[in-house]
Every structure is written in C-alpha cells, then in structure tokens.
Design a protein around this motif. Structure first.
Motif, PDB file in Angstrom:
ATOM      1  N   GLY A  15      -0.815   9.787  18.958  1.00  0.00           N
ATOM      2  CA  GLY A  15       0.203  10.414  18.328  1.00  0.00           C
ATOM      3  C   GLY A  15       1.621  10.513  18.712  1.00  0.00           C
ATOM      4  O   GLY A  15       2.565   9.895  18.040  1.00  0.00           O
ATOM      5  N   GLU A  16       1.663  10.823  19.718  1.00  0.00           N
ATOM      6  CA  GLU A  16       3.519  11.204  20.360  1.00  0.00           C
ATOM      7  C   GLU A  16       3.350   9.761  20.535  1.00  0.00           C
ATOM      8  O   GLU A  16       5.016   9.640  21.047  1.00  0.00           O
ATOM      9  CB  GLU A  16       3.536  12.140  21.826  1.00  0.00           C
ATOM     10  CG  GLU A  16       2.958  13.394  21.396  1.00  0.00           C
ATOM     11  CD  GLU A  16       3.900  14.656  21.995  1.00  0.00           C
ATOM     12  OE1 GLU A  16       5.355  14.213  22.557  1.00  0.00           O
ATOM     13  OE2 GLU A  16       3.310  15.754  21.171  1.00  0.00           O
ATOM     14  N   SER A  17       2.716   8.957  22.096  1.00  0.00           N
ATOM     15  CA  SER A  17       3.212   7.498  21.713  1.00  0.00           C
ATOM     16  C   SER A  17       3.507   6.763  21.312  1.00  0.00           C
ATOM     17  O   SER A  17       4.233   5.677  21.050  1.00  0.00           O
ATOM     18  CB  SER A  17       2.239   6.536  23.157  1.00  0.00           C
ATOM     19  OG  SER A  17       1.488   6.603  22.442  1.00  0.00           O
ATOM     20  N   ARG A  18       2.862   7.009  19.664  1.00  0.00           N
ATOM     21  CA  ARG A  18       3.314   5.953  18.790  1.00  0.00           C
ATOM     22  C   ARG A  18       4.531   6.489  17.791  1.00  0.00           C
ATOM     23  O   ARG A  18       5.297   5.886  17.318  1.00  0.00           O
ATOM     24  CB  ARG A  18       2.033   6.303  17.345  1.00  0.00           C
ATOM     25  CG  ARG A  18       1.203   4.983  18.698  1.00  0.00           C
ATOM     26  CD  ARG A  18       0.757   3.488  17.712  1.00  0.00           C
ATOM     27  NE  ARG A  18       0.438   3.058  18.904  1.00  0.00           N
ATOM     28  CZ  ARG A  18      -1.364   2.318  18.737  1.00  0.00           C
ATOM     29  NH1 ARG A  18      -1.198   2.550  17.405  1.00  0.00           N
ATOM     30  NH2 ARG A  18      -1.333   1.204  19.282  1.00  0.00           N
ATOM     31  N   TYR A  19       3.861   8.296  16.949  1.00  0.00           N
ATOM     32  CA  TYR A  19       5.128   8.384  16.536  1.00  0.00           C
ATOM     33  C   TYR A  19       6.708   9.042  17.460  1.00  0.00           C
ATOM     34  O   TYR A  19       7.519   8.853  16.103  1.00  0.00           O
ATOM     35  CB  TYR A  19       4.945  10.075  16.517  1.00  0.00           C
ATOM     36  CG  TYR A  19       4.017   9.950  14.980  1.00  0.00           C
ATOM     37  CD1 TYR A  19       4.337   9.234  13.446  1.00  0.00           C
ATOM     38  CD2 TYR A  19       2.576  10.248  15.087  1.00  0.00           C
ATOM     39  CE1 TYR A  19       3.464   8.995  11.984  1.00  0.00           C
ATOM     40  CE2 TYR A  19       2.005  10.030  13.982  1.00  0.00           C
ATOM     41  CZ  TYR A  19       2.402   9.266  12.665  1.00  0.00           C
ATOM     42  OH  TYR A  19       1.373   9.390  12.042  1.00  0.00           O
ATOM     43  N   LEU A  20       6.688   8.897  18.529  1.00  0.00           N
ATOM     44  CA  LEU A  20       7.987   9.408  18.791  1.00  0.00           C
ATOM     45  C   LEU A  20       8.303   8.055  20.520  1.00  0.00           C
ATOM     46  O   LEU A  20       9.203   8.803  20.802  1.00  0.00           O
ATOM     47  CB  LEU A  20       8.006  11.083  19.585  1.00  0.00           C
ATOM     48  CG  LEU A  20       8.149  12.077  18.661  1.00  0.00           C
ATOM     49  CD1 LEU A  20       8.083  13.416  19.302  1.00  0.00           C
ATOM     50  CD2 LEU A  20       9.200  11.633  17.953  1.00  0.00           C
ATOM     51  N   GLY A  21       8.007   7.092  20.516  1.00  0.00           N
ATOM     52  CA  GLY A  21       7.519   6.527  20.593  1.00  0.00           C
ATOM     53  C   GLY A  21       8.215   4.173  20.064  1.00  0.00           C
ATOM     54  O   GLY A  21       9.113   4.521  19.384  1.00  0.00           O
ATOM     55  N   ASP A  22       7.158   4.086  20.000  1.00  0.00           N
ATOM     56  CA  ASP A  22       6.907   2.761  18.982  1.00  0.00           C
ATOM     57  C   ASP A  22       7.350   3.320  17.597  1.00  0.00           C
ATOM     58  O   ASP A  22       8.602   2.256  17.074  1.00  0.00           O
ATOM     59  CB  ASP A  22       5.473   2.185  18.932  1.00  0.00           C
ATOM     60  CG  ASP A  22       4.285   2.189  19.156  1.00  0.00           C
ATOM     61  OD1 ASP A  22       4.932   1.867  20.586  1.00  0.00           O
ATOM     62  OD2 ASP A  22       3.456   2.428  19.595  1.00  0.00           O
ATOM     63  N   VAL A  23       7.606   4.322  16.879  1.00  0.00           N
ATOM     64  CA  VAL A  23       8.286   4.798  15.499  1.00  0.00           C
ATOM     65  C   VAL A  23       9.086   4.987  15.848  1.00  0.00           C
ATOM     66  O   VAL A  23      10.537   4.324  15.156  1.00  0.00           O
ATOM     67  CB  VAL A  23       8.074   5.861  14.813  1.00  0.00           C
ATOM     68  CG1 VAL A  23       8.668   6.245  14.106  1.00  0.00           C
ATOM     69  CG2 VAL A  23       6.640   5.712  14.185  1.00  0.00           C
ATOM     70  N   PHE A  24      10.151   4.852  16.754  1.00  0.00           N
ATOM     71  CA  PHE A  24      11.586   4.902  16.919  1.00  0.00           C
ATOM     72  C   PHE A  24      12.109   3.206  18.193  1.00  0.00           C
ATOM     73  O   PHE A  24      13.529   3.608  18.954  1.00  0.00           O
ATOM     74  CB  PHE A  24      12.536   6.059  18.272  1.00  0.00           C
ATOM     75  CG  PHE A  24      12.080   6.817  16.765  1.00  0.00           C
ATOM     76  CD1 PHE A  24      13.247   6.792  15.379  1.00  0.00           C
ATOM     77  CD2 PHE A  24      11.228   7.836  16.424  1.00  0.00           C
ATOM     78  CE1 PHE A  24      12.757   7.818  14.068  1.00  0.00           C
ATOM     79  CE2 PHE A  24      10.915   8.377  15.516  1.00  0.00           C
ATOM     80  CZ  PHE A  24      11.929   8.997  14.701  1.00  0.00           C
ATOM     81  N   GLY A  25      10.745   2.166  18.616  1.00  0.00           N
ATOM     82  CA  GLY A  25      11.568   1.176  19.918  1.00  0.00           C
ATOM     83  C   GLY A  25      12.104   1.580  20.721  1.00  0.00           C
ATOM     84  O   GLY A  25      12.004   0.877  21.503  1.00  0.00           O
ATOM     85  N   ARG A  26      10.568   2.446  20.888  1.00  0.00           N
ATOM     86  CA  ARG A  26      11.196   3.393  22.562  1.00  0.00           C
ATOM     87  C   ARG A  26       9.075   2.702  22.600  1.00  0.00           C
ATOM     88  O   ARG A  26       8.841   4.039  23.399  1.00  0.00           O
ATOM     89  CB  ARG A  26      10.703   4.623  22.485  1.00  0.00           C
ATOM     90  CG  ARG A  26      12.767   4.387  22.359  1.00  0.00           C
ATOM     91  CD  ARG A  26      13.300   6.221  22.847  1.00  0.00           C
ATOM     92  NE  ARG A  26      13.565   5.817  24.186  1.00  0.00           N
ATOM     93  CZ  ARG A  26      12.989   6.583  24.931  1.00  0.00           C
ATOM     94  NH1 ARG A  26      11.599   7.461  24.547  1.00  0.00           N
ATOM     95  NH2 ARG A  26      12.416   6.376  25.933  1.00  0.00           N
ATOM     96  N   PRO A  27       8.796   1.828  22.833  1.00  0.00           N
ATOM     97  CA  PRO A  27       7.053   2.203  22.969  1.00  0.00           C
ATOM     98  C   PRO A  27       7.042   2.445  24.560  1.00  0.00           C
ATOM     99  O   PRO A  27       7.189   2.613  25.982  1.00  0.00           O
ATOM    100  CB  PRO A  27       6.824   0.472  23.206  1.00  0.00           C
ATOM    101  CG  PRO A  27       8.052  -0.331  22.739  1.00  0.00           C
ATOM    102  CD  PRO A  27       9.358   0.673  23.089  1.00  0.00           C
ATOM    103  N   PHE A  28       5.663   3.252  24.401  1.00  0.00           N
ATOM    104  CA  PHE A  28       5.406   4.398  25.983  1.00  0.00           C
ATOM    105  C   PHE A  28       4.129   3.111  26.182  1.00  0.00           C
ATOM    106  O   PHE A  28       4.019   2.361  26.028  1.00  0.00           O
ATOM    107  CB  PHE A  28       5.116   5.507  25.391  1.00  0.00           C
ATOM    108  CG  PHE A  28       3.636   6.202  26.245  1.00  0.00           C
ATOM    109  CD1 PHE A  28       4.672   6.649  27.324  1.00  0.00           C
ATOM    110  CD2 PHE A  28       2.529   6.175  26.536  1.00  0.00           C
ATOM    111  CE1 PHE A  28       3.830   6.925  27.918  1.00  0.00           C
ATOM    112  CE2 PHE A  28       1.612   7.087  27.472  1.00  0.00           C
ATOM    113  CZ  PHE A  28       2.460   7.516  28.191  1.00  0.00           C
TER     114      PHE A  28
END
Length: 192
Positions: free
Chosen positions: A53-66
C-alpha cells in the motif's frame, strides 16, 4: 492546509507503523503468520499488505516508483498474496520491505506539498492530492494496526500501542478479569 497539518498526519502515520511492527516482535514464526480469523487475517500479512500500500499510494501514485517493485498486487499473482507470507518469505525480509517502503513514502511526504497531485488508476475518482492519499494511508494503517492489536492480544495477551508506555490503564490480571466479567455481565443483561 499548512506544514503543521502535514507534520501532524505524518506523525500519526509513523506512530501507527511503529505499533504495527511491534505486534510482530517476540513471536514464533508460526504465530506471526498464522490466521487468527475466519478470513485469514494474520500479523505478518498485515505488514506485507501495508508495504504494498505505501509503495503504491505514496510512491507510484506520485510518479515515484518504489524499488524493488512489489508484484504482490499484480493480477498474475496468487489470490490475496499481499495478505499472507509464503514459507519462503522471511519475517525480517517482509518487515525490511515495509520499513523501506515507509522510508520511500516518508520522502514523498517530506518533498511534496499537501496539494501536490497524483493519479490512482484503480479509484473511481483517480485524480488525488497528497493530502487525500495521506489521509487514506493513515486510515488504512491505523485500521490494520487495530487488527494487529486484537490478533496479538489473542496470541499472548500483549495489548496497547507499544510494549512500554502502553495506552491502556495499568491493571493487574485480576483487575482485567474483573473488568471483563463486568462487560460480559452487561452484555448478557442487554441480550435478555
């Protein structure tokens, strides 16, 4: 929204994360993984789920892939594999991934303003702000930390947000037993 509001949300998120991870400490490999509800809820699965969840929501969603990419939500994965640990996945590995995903998310939170926009393709209204996503992630993390609290209490009686400085009243076991009996008696009386 001000930086103070963002800091407050971020502080609550960090606290919920710490509570969740504490719930996994000091347990056997079996106990940290075993399903304790009819739907299979388990402690290590909650950690794994929130890492994704954190990798997607606070990563991918804002163009910052984990990195590394976590495939656990992908369509070609076993059903609900993000909610349980396979025998090959180590506890320290999953907790380490969660900590790394959290650190990556922390950097997103630190560097973006609350009004920064992102895109959640799986939501009906996919255009989002950091503020909205941060509230969502905090809500999900707190919800699952509550699940973890109940699971841990079922396993060995450990309860509260932290091992030290618990948020529960200090009571001896006799006092807890009396309290529980009082609650049970009230439930029986109301159920008549």
């Amino acid at each position: 929204m001000t930086t103070t509001a963002k800091d407050l949300l971020h502080d609550y998120l960090r606290g919920a994360r710490e509570a969740l991870v504490w719930k996994t400490e000091g347990l056997s490999e079996y106990d940290v993984r075993r399903p304790l509800t009819p739907t299979g809820t388990n402690l290590l699965g909650l950690v794994k789920h929130l890492a994704v969840g954190e990798s997607r929501y606070l990563g991918d969603v804002f163009g910052r892939p984990f990195e590394p990419y976590l495939p656990w939500w992908d369509d070609d994965q076993p059903e609900d594999v993000d909610m349980w640990a396979t025998p090959e996945e180590g506890r320290e590995e999953i907790i380490g991934i969660y900590r790394a995903a959290s650190a990556h998310a922390d950097e997103t939170i630190r560097t973006l303003d609350l009004v920064a926009t992102g895109y959640v393709p799986w939501w009906p209204s996919p255009h989002v702000t950091l503020h909205g996503v941060l509230v969502h992630v905090l809500s999900e993390t707190s919800r699952h930390a509550g699940h973890a609290d109940i699971l841990r209490e079922q396993l060995d009686g450990a309860a509260g947000m932290r091992a030290e400085n618990s948020n529960l009243p200090e009571r001896q076991q006799d006092s807890w037993n009396a309290y529980r009996a009082k609650v049970e008696a009230a439930a029986r009386e109301a159920g008549k």
